[in-house]
Design an enzyme around this catalytic site. Sequence first.
Site, short mmCIF file in Angstrom:
data_model
loop_
_atom_site.label_atom_id
_atom_site.label_comp_id
_atom_site.label_asym_id
_atom_site.label_seq_id
_atom_site.Cartn_x
_atom_site.Cartn_y
_atom_site.Cartn_z
N ARG A 227 0.84 -1.19 0.00
CA ARG A 227 0.00 0.00 0.00
C ARG A 227 0.89 1.25 0.00
O ARG A 227 1.95 1.27 0.60
CB ARG A 227 -0.92 0.02 1.23
CG ARG A 227 -2.08 -0.96 1.15
CD ARG A 227 -3.11 -0.52 0.12
NE ARG A 227 -4.31 -1.36 0.10
CZ ARG A 227 -4.49 -2.41 -0.68
NH1 ARG A 227 -3.52 -2.77 -1.52
NH2 ARG A 227 -5.62 -3.10 -0.64
N HIS A 275 -0.56 0.40 -9.99
CA HIS A 275 -1.28 -0.53 -9.10
C HIS A 275 -1.76 -1.76 -9.87
O HIS A 275 -2.95 -2.11 -9.85
CB HIS A 275 -2.45 0.17 -8.42
CG HIS A 275 -2.85 -0.47 -7.12
ND1 HIS A 275 -3.35 0.22 -6.06
CD2 HIS A 275 -2.82 -1.78 -6.72
CE1 HIS A 275 -3.62 -0.59 -5.06
NE2 HIS A 275 -3.31 -1.82 -5.43
#
Length: 312
Positions: A227, A275
């Site tokens: 993250r 991502h």
Amino acid sequence: MDIIFYHPTFDTQWWIEALHKAIPQARVRAWKSGDNESADYALVWHPPVEMLAGRDLKAVFALGAGVDSILSKLQAHPEMLKPSVPLFRLEDTGMGEQMQEYAVSQVLHWFRRFDDYRIQQNSSHWQPLPEYHREDFTIGILGAGVLGSKVAQSLQTWRFPLRCWSRTRKSWPGLQSFAGREELSAFLSQCRVLINLLPNTPETVGIINQQLLEKLPDGAYLLNLARGVHVVEDDLLAALDSGKVKGAMLDVFNREPLPPESPLWQHPRVTITPHVAAITRPAEAVDYISRTIAQLEKGERVCGQVDRARGY
């Protein structure tokens, strides 16, 4: 059996049809605002509070490996989901294999010094460089969950020295395990490559900061697959500019999409992907969810349930 589905970007109709095939006895519908009809199971990603609040659900499935978006909303809106309702995440469903591909390819990229050769190419400079030696190229993995274990297994094939750091000690063959904050410095001291696969919890936010980066060997590399909130971006940029960190491969960021004005875009020692290190594979996810629902209906024990207190 009634199942409600919500995902802001997935092909909802595909999921409804696939779930019908996998669970013929289920009535599956797309949730829309104002739908207060009863349901047994909810399949969600970044769900609105009203979707789950007040429902007598048997379980909720997050359609990804992380549940931080749900847990953060629960802190502000505890009525969103009853404490008795089990919350599940997709532990693998093809994501482990994707993480393996991503991590191995980048570790080898650095190990064979392709980053240095790219910089030489940009200045039309021909110069063979000394090779790195495998025994001196220790790889450290922050986080030892399902995805961390998969990445470790794939790197063992290449005979790199491996170590991991996690909340509790692991007993994986061929890997040195470190546990707890008191062993973090010792873990970091030999990591030429640091791979982050930690869960997003209050304890791990901002963990990759100046203090942590200073404990790495000079010229270390960072691979962030977890993250964006784990990394203090200004501290990483400072470490890159000083040479403390030689390179960073970043798939996740504090703000996504990464703003065009971010200095990370133009830094010569940073590689960015949007991502995509591991995405949910729908067919494998449907298979996992349908099997888990069948087990729950039979009262059997199942894997993948989130410990809300720990955050994963």
